[in-house]
Design an enzyme around this catalytic site. Structure first.
Site, mmCIF file in Angstrom:
data_model
loop_
_atom_site.group_PDB
_atom_site.id
_atom_site.type_symbol
_atom_site.label_atom_id
_atom_site.label_comp_id
_atom_site.label_asym_id
_atom_site.label_seq_id
_atom_site.Cartn_x
_atom_site.Cartn_y
_atom_site.Cartn_z
ATOM 1 N N TYR A 151 -6.606 -4.872 -6.781
ATOM 2 C CA TYR A 151 -5.741 -5.955 -6.303
ATOM 3 C C TYR A 151 -6.566 -7.048 -5.611
ATOM 4 O O TYR A 151 -6.371 -8.241 -5.841
ATOM 5 C CB TYR A 151 -4.722 -5.360 -5.337
ATOM 6 C CG TYR A 151 -3.661 -6.301 -4.832
ATOM 7 C CD1 TYR A 151 -2.587 -6.674 -5.639
ATOM 8 C CD2 TYR A 151 -3.711 -6.789 -3.530
ATOM 9 C CE1 TYR A 151 -1.594 -7.524 -5.157
ATOM 10 C CE2 TYR A 151 -2.729 -7.634 -3.033
ATOM 11 C CZ TYR A 151 -1.670 -7.999 -3.857
ATOM 12 O OH TYR A 151 -0.693 -8.839 -3.372
ATOM 13 N N ASP A 155 11.408 -12.936 -14.757
ATOM 14 C CA ASP A 155 11.141 -11.591 -14.260
ATOM 15 C C ASP A 155 11.271 -10.597 -15.397
ATOM 16 O O ASP A 155 12.273 -10.585 -16.118
ATOM 17 C CB ASP A 155 12.111 -11.216 -13.132
ATOM 18 C CG ASP A 155 11.517 -10.137 -12.223
ATOM 19 O OD1 ASP A 155 11.124 -10.467 -11.093
ATOM 20 O OD2 ASP A 155 11.439 -8.977 -12.665
ATOM 21 N N LYS A 185 -6.913 -10.919 -6.777
ATOM 22 C CA LYS A 185 -6.436 -12.000 -5.915
ATOM 23 C C LYS A 185 -7.538 -12.994 -5.571
ATOM 24 O O LYS A 185 -7.284 -14.192 -5.426
ATOM 25 C CB LYS A 185 -5.822 -11.409 -4.647
ATOM 26 C CG LYS A 185 -4.478 -10.717 -4.885
ATOM 27 C CD LYS A 185 -3.497 -11.639 -5.592
ATOM 28 C CE LYS A 185 -2.091 -11.086 -5.633
ATOM 29 N NZ LYS A 185 -1.165 -11.971 -6.372
#
Length: 305
Positions: free
Chosen positions: A165, A38, A169
């Site tokens: 987005y 992360d 995707k």
């Protein structure tokens, strides 16, 4: 039969919170050694801190598992290579890669800057590509690998204000479709998860009652089925609020027009016929479409192939 990851090593990107955290915790609970990746930025990709990843590592080790944290930016090939190198130095193999890291920069397309579009594409698409490329040869050499891309209903079906987005995707579905073919003989299986859960990315988008039902843990239950030894290959699994479904792209059987009839007017005139779902099928290679169309033409014209 219980699903186990004993003796396996998994990398989970974007694992400092939300879905990535629950993915990492469940993989560890089932025996995997986990790399908690992360960068520590916010949902828009700003900032950075190792605190979130370290906290997840502590949860895993406190429960008796093994884990390390790494703050690689998934878009930075050198940082990703360092993460993979440290993983191999410590555990000697990488069995599972969960491409979960992502960002949001939602606006209508009219108001969105090219920079915001490009940034979201870079994180979701190139982030997944960079991490997958870094482990691909390792998985080929060990003749085993499980990779999961994180797609979305926004890509599969569209969502207002998420052109960047959604495009990113859906690109990951195309990425999966080819990788599962190229990795098949090495027992590298590649799947997509289309999740719906209450995370930082969905705050304010759904009423609280709906968010209470949409736990990350319910999505992770689906994720685990996509990356174990008996995982499928080339599957899009939708998961959310305890619901699970398979998303499939079908192509209708279609029509054939003789050369003299191949005009846009005739295509338009037969749109109902070419849209008829009877006989539709799931194609698993681009060449299948080519052979279908060529076959129709050859049959009609009496051409021997």
């Amino acid at each position: 039969m219980s699903i186990s990851f004993e003796g396996q090593v998994a990398i989970v990107t974007g694992a400092g919170g939300g879905l990535g955290r629950t993915h990492a915790l469940e993989l560890a609970r089932r025996g995997a050694k986990v790399v908690v990746n992360d960068l520590g930025g916010d949902v828009h990709g700003q900032g950075g801190s190792s605190a979130a990843a370290e906290a997840v590592v502590k949860e895993i080790t406190d429960a008796g598992g093994e884990a390390i944290a790494h703050g690689a930016n998934v878009c930075d090939a050198e940082q990703v290579a360092d993460m993979v190198s440290k993983t191999m130095d410590k555990w000697g193999r990488i069995d599972v890669l969960i491409n979960n890291a992502g960002v949001l920069r939602d606006k209508t397309f009219a108001k969105m800057t090219l920079e915001d579009f490009e940034f979201v594409m870079k994180v979701h698409v190139m982030g997944s590509v960079t991490c997958t490329k870094a482990v691909w040869e390792i998985m080929r050499e060990q003749a085993y690998g499980r990779i999961v891309m994180t797609t979305s209903s926004s890509g599969l079906y569209g969502n207002f204000g998420q052109s960047n987005y959604g495009a990113a995707k859906m690109a990951l579905v195309g990425f999966m479709n080819t990788l599962c073919l190229e990795g098949g003989k090495y027992d590298i299986r590649v799947n997509c998860l289309a999740p719906m859960a209450a995370t930082r990315m969905t705050e304010g988008l759904l009423p609280q009652a709906a968010l209470d039902l949409s736990t990350p843990e319910s999505v992770t239950a689906g994720l685990i089925t996509l990356c174990d030894r008996d995982a499928p290959n080339r599957t899009i699994l939708a998961a959310g609020a305890g619901g699970y479904a398979k998303a499939v792209v079908y192509e209708t059987d279609g029509i054939y027009l003789k050369p003299e009839d191949q005009t846009p007017e005739n295509v338009r005139a037969q749109f109902d016929d070419l849209s008829n779902p009877e006989g539709q099928q799931e194609l698993v290679q681009g060449g299948q479409q080519s052979m279908k169309f060529i076959g129709k033409a050859a049959k009609t014209l009496g051409v021997k192939m």
